[in-house]
Structure formats: structure tokens, C-alpha cells
Design a protein around this motif. Sequence first.
Motif, PDB file in Angstrom:
ATOM      1  N   SER A   1       0.870  -1.068   0.024  1.00  0.00           N
ATOM      2  CA  SER A   1       0.003  -0.014  -0.130  1.00  0.00           C
ATOM      3  C   SER A   1       0.649   1.047  -0.113  1.00  0.00           C
ATOM      4  O   SER A   1       0.392   2.307  -0.579  1.00  0.00           O
ATOM      5  N   ALA A   2       2.218   1.233   0.680  1.00  0.00           N
ATOM      6  CA  ALA A   2       2.921   2.463   0.585  1.00  0.00           C
ATOM      7  C   ALA A   2       3.398   2.701  -0.658  1.00  0.00           C
ATOM      8  O   ALA A   2       3.553   3.771  -1.219  1.00  0.00           O
ATOM      9  N   SER A   3       3.715   1.487  -1.412  1.00  0.00           N
ATOM     10  CA  SER A   3       4.096   1.583  -3.021  1.00  0.00           C
ATOM     11  C   SER A   3       3.157   2.255  -3.789  1.00  0.00           C
ATOM     12  O   SER A   3       3.323   3.038  -4.737  1.00  0.00           O
ATOM     13  N   LEU A   4       1.748   1.737  -3.650  1.00  0.00           N
ATOM     14  CA  LEU A   4       0.810   2.490  -4.255  1.00  0.00           C
ATOM     15  C   LEU A   4       0.515   3.961  -3.903  1.00  0.00           C
ATOM     16  O   LEU A   4       0.098   4.627  -4.666  1.00  0.00           O
ATOM     17  N   PHE A   5       0.514   4.311  -2.622  1.00  0.00           N
ATOM     18  CA  PHE A   5       0.575   5.770  -2.212  1.00  0.00           C
ATOM     19  C   PHE A   5       1.625   6.357  -3.039  1.00  0.00           C
ATOM     20  O   PHE A   5       1.359   7.501  -3.405  1.00  0.00           O
ATOM     21  N   ALA A   6       2.834   6.048  -3.116  1.00  0.00           N
ATOM     22  CA  ALA A   6       3.894   6.752  -3.643  1.00  0.00           C
ATOM     23  C   ALA A   6       3.523   6.990  -5.301  1.00  0.00           C
ATOM     24  O   ALA A   6       3.955   7.992  -5.605  1.00  0.00           O
ATOM     25  N   PHE A   7       3.078   5.993  -5.827  1.00  0.00           N
ATOM     26  CA  PHE A   7       2.661   5.922  -7.147  1.00  0.00           C
ATOM     27  C   PHE A   7       1.742   7.010  -7.477  1.00  0.00           C
ATOM     28  O   PHE A   7       1.650   7.785  -8.316  1.00  0.00           O
ATOM     29  N   CYS A   8       0.683   6.933  -6.776  1.00  0.00           N
ATOM     30  CA  CYS A   8      -0.355   7.997  -6.736  1.00  0.00           C
ATOM     31  C   CYS A   8       0.334   9.286  -6.624  1.00  0.00           C
ATOM     32  O   CYS A   8      -0.107  10.347  -7.298  1.00  0.00           O
ATOM     33  N   TRP A   9       0.986   9.646  -5.554  1.00  0.00           N
ATOM     34  CA  TRP A   9       1.748  10.680  -5.486  1.00  0.00           C
ATOM     35  C   TRP A   9       2.423  11.234  -6.842  1.00  0.00           C
ATOM     36  O   TRP A   9       2.446  12.427  -7.226  1.00  0.00           O
ATOM     37  N   LEU A  10       3.119  10.527  -7.287  1.00  0.00           N
ATOM     38  CA  LEU A  10       3.841  10.520  -8.577  1.00  0.00           C
ATOM     39  C   LEU A  10       2.906  11.055  -9.616  1.00  0.00           C
ATOM     40  O   LEU A  10       2.926  12.044 -10.268  1.00  0.00           O
ATOM     41  N   VAL A  11       1.886  10.249  -9.880  1.00  0.00           N
ATOM     42  CA  VAL A  11       0.795  10.301 -10.921  1.00  0.00           C
ATOM     43  C   VAL A  11       0.264  11.684 -10.630  1.00  0.00           C
ATOM     44  O   VAL A  11      -0.003  12.540 -11.502  1.00  0.00           O
ATOM     45  N   TRP A  12      -0.492  11.868  -9.583  1.00  0.00           N
ATOM     46  CA  TRP A  12      -1.232  13.161  -9.139  1.00  0.00           C
ATOM     47  C   TRP A  12      -0.337  14.537  -8.918  1.00  0.00           C
ATOM     48  O   TRP A  12      -1.159  15.413  -8.960  1.00  0.00           O
ATOM     49  N   CYS A  13       0.718  14.334  -8.363  1.00  0.00           N
ATOM     50  CA  CYS A  13       1.208  15.668  -7.846  1.00  0.00           C
ATOM     51  C   CYS A  13       2.691  15.823  -8.730  1.00  0.00           C
ATOM     52  O   CYS A  13       3.005  17.195  -8.928  1.00  0.00           O
ATOM     53  N   VAL A  14       3.603  14.846  -8.758  1.00  0.00           N
ATOM     54  CA  VAL A  14       4.775  15.089  -9.263  1.00  0.00           C
ATOM     55  C   VAL A  14       4.988  15.261 -10.903  1.00  0.00           C
ATOM     56  O   VAL A  14       5.264  16.382 -11.402  1.00  0.00           O
ATOM     57  N   LEU A  15       4.208  14.392 -11.593  1.00  0.00           N
ATOM     58  CA  LEU A  15       4.238  14.662 -12.979  1.00  0.00           C
ATOM     59  C   LEU A  15       3.591  15.874 -13.521  1.00  0.00           C
ATOM     60  O   LEU A  15       3.912  16.298 -14.594  1.00  0.00           O
ATOM     61  N   PRO A  16       2.406  16.058 -13.008  1.00  0.00           N
ATOM     62  CA  PRO A  16       1.866  17.375 -13.562  1.00  0.00           C
ATOM     63  C   PRO A  16       2.526  18.588 -13.156  1.00  0.00           C
ATOM     64  O   PRO A  16       2.611  19.462 -14.057  1.00  0.00           O
ATOM     65  N   GLN A  17       3.506  18.641 -12.202  1.00  0.00           N
ATOM     66  CA  GLN A  17       4.592  19.652 -12.210  1.00  0.00           C
ATOM     67  C   GLN A  17       5.676  19.919 -13.194  1.00  0.00           C
ATOM     68  O   GLN A  17       6.193  20.734 -13.526  1.00  0.00           O
ATOM     69  N   LEU A  18       6.033  18.286 -13.554  1.00  0.00           N
ATOM     70  CA  LEU A  18       6.911  18.347 -14.400  1.00  0.00           C
ATOM     71  C   LEU A  18       6.277  19.043 -15.902  1.00  0.00           C
ATOM     72  O   LEU A  18       7.347  19.537 -16.804  1.00  0.00           O
ATOM     73  N   TRP A  19       5.133  18.366 -16.305  1.00  0.00           N
ATOM     74  CA  TRP A  19       4.726  18.795 -17.558  1.00  0.00           C
ATOM     75  C   TRP A  19       3.730  20.131 -17.092  1.00  0.00           C
ATOM     76  O   TRP A  19       2.725  20.169 -18.251  1.00  0.00           O
ATOM     77  N   GLN A  20       3.500  20.800 -16.160  1.00  0.00           N
ATOM     78  CA  GLN A  20       2.504  21.842 -16.135  1.00  0.00           C
ATOM     79  C   GLN A  20       1.001  21.338 -16.417  1.00  0.00           C
ATOM     80  O   GLN A  20       0.388  22.135 -16.914  1.00  0.00           O
ATOM     81  N   GLY A  21       0.910  20.153 -16.154  1.00  0.00           N
ATOM     82  CA  GLY A  21      -0.749  19.737 -16.269  1.00  0.00           C
ATOM     83  C   GLY A  21      -1.120  19.792 -17.905  1.00  0.00           C
ATOM     84  O   GLY A  21      -2.337  19.670 -17.935  1.00  0.00           O
ATOM     85  N   ASN A  22      -0.238  19.873 -18.821  1.00  0.00           N
ATOM     86  CA  ASN A  22      -0.670  20.070 -20.073  1.00  0.00           C
ATOM     87  C   ASN A  22      -0.536  18.853 -20.922  1.00  0.00           C
ATOM     88  O   ASN A  22       0.622  18.388 -21.299  1.00  0.00           O
ATOM     89  N   LEU A  23      -1.516  18.017 -21.075  1.00  0.00           N
ATOM     90  CA  LEU A  23      -1.367  16.740 -21.814  1.00  0.00           C
ATOM     91  C   LEU A  23      -1.066  17.009 -23.276  1.00  0.00           C
ATOM     92  O   LEU A  23      -0.482  16.175 -23.775  1.00  0.00           O
ATOM     93  N   HIS A  24      -1.418  18.274 -23.993  1.00  0.00           N
ATOM     94  CA  HIS A  24      -1.169  18.421 -25.441  1.00  0.00           C
ATOM     95  C   HIS A  24       0.440  18.652 -25.449  1.00  0.00           C
ATOM     96  O   HIS A  24       1.010  17.861 -26.416  1.00  0.00           O
ATOM     97  N   ALA A  25       1.076  19.150 -24.507  1.00  0.00           N
ATOM     98  CA  ALA A  25       2.473  19.259 -24.317  1.00  0.00           C
ATOM     99  C   ALA A  25       3.250  18.120 -24.437  1.00  0.00           C
ATOM    100  O   ALA A  25       4.303  17.750 -24.836  1.00  0.00           O
ATOM    101  N   ILE A  26       2.683  17.004 -23.286  1.00  0.00           N
ATOM    102  CA  ILE A  26       3.051  15.956 -23.365  1.00  0.00           C
ATOM    103  C   ILE A  26       2.986  14.921 -24.519  1.00  0.00           C
ATOM    104  O   ILE A  26       3.970  14.495 -25.089  1.00  0.00           O
ATOM    105  N   TRP A  27       1.996  15.211 -25.189  1.00  0.00           N
ATOM    106  CA  TRP A  27       1.833  14.380 -26.428  1.00  0.00           C
ATOM    107  C   TRP A  27       2.783  14.736 -27.400  1.00  0.00           C
ATOM    108  O   TRP A  27       3.345  14.115 -28.323  1.00  0.00           O
ATOM    109  N   CYS A  28       3.012  16.231 -27.481  1.00  0.00           N
ATOM    110  CA  CYS A  28       3.855  16.881 -28.514  1.00  0.00           C
ATOM    111  C   CYS A  28       5.305  16.319 -28.401  1.00  0.00           C
ATOM    112  O   CYS A  28       6.186  16.283 -29.090  1.00  0.00           O
ATOM    113  N   LYS A  29       5.716  16.286 -27.042  1.00  0.00           N
ATOM    114  CA  LYS A  29       7.227  15.968 -26.697  1.00  0.00           C
ATOM    115  C   LYS A  29       7.516  14.344 -26.603  1.00  0.00           C
ATOM    116  O   LYS A  29       8.547  14.146 -26.791  1.00  0.00           O
TER     117      LYS A  29
END
Length: 127
Positions: A96-124
Motif C-alpha cells: 500500500s505504501a508503494s501504491l501511495f507513492a505511485f499515486c503521489w507521482l501521478v497526481w502531484c509530481v508528473l503534473p508539475q513536470l509537465w505543467q498539467g498540459n497533456l497536449h505538451a506531453i503528447w507533442c514531446k
Amino acid sequence: MSWYLMPWRIVTLMFGLALLVLGADWYHFPDWDYGISVLMALATYALMPRFQACIVRRDRLQAVLIVVFCVDTTYTAYLQANDMTLALRGVNFGASASLFAFCWLVWCVLPQLWQGNLHAIWCKAPR
């Protein structure tokens, strides 16, 4: 409040919850059922913005308390309320701690890296 209402976060929550429910149905572990899957997923989703704020502020104690609540306290309380065994508590904590960390990466870390812009992710994305 807007953090909770982002459509992609709701979709990823529902996808993850569906996997947890399917896993509970498939594996038949004595401590894993639909109720604990829903409870732990919703606790994680509800407290993730607070956890992220603790990480940003470097408030390690509160961050650890949030993880323990989502990963262990909800698990223990649910199993005790339903007269279920706690024999797999240690194994559950790691999973469960691993799943919590994964959720943190998906919901908090990755959006900051890509500024929450899915179009930019797709283009890159490499082609």
C-alpha cells in the motif's frame, strides 16, 4: 477544491480503484475486499493535496502521519471493524505504501513536470 475536480485525476482514481476491486475479486486474500479497496483509495485521494503541501513545506512528521493513516490506520480499522485477520498487515504496508507513492507521482509530481498540459506531453513524446 479544484484539485479534486480535475477530470484526469478522477479518471486515474477510477481506473486505479477498478484495478483494486478486480484484484480483490481475483486473488481472494483474506484481508482484501471491495470495502478496503474503496476506503484506502478514497483516503489517499482525499489526503493527497495535504500530503503534497507537507512535502513542499518539508513537514516530514505530518507527511509520515498522512501516509500511515492512508496505508495502515484505515486498513487496521476496517479489518478490526469487520472481524478480519491482521496476519498480512506487514505485507500490506509495503504494497500500500508503494501504491501511495505511485499515486503521489501521478497526481502531484508528473503534473508539475509537465505543467498539467497533456497536449505538451503528447507533442514531446518520441515518435
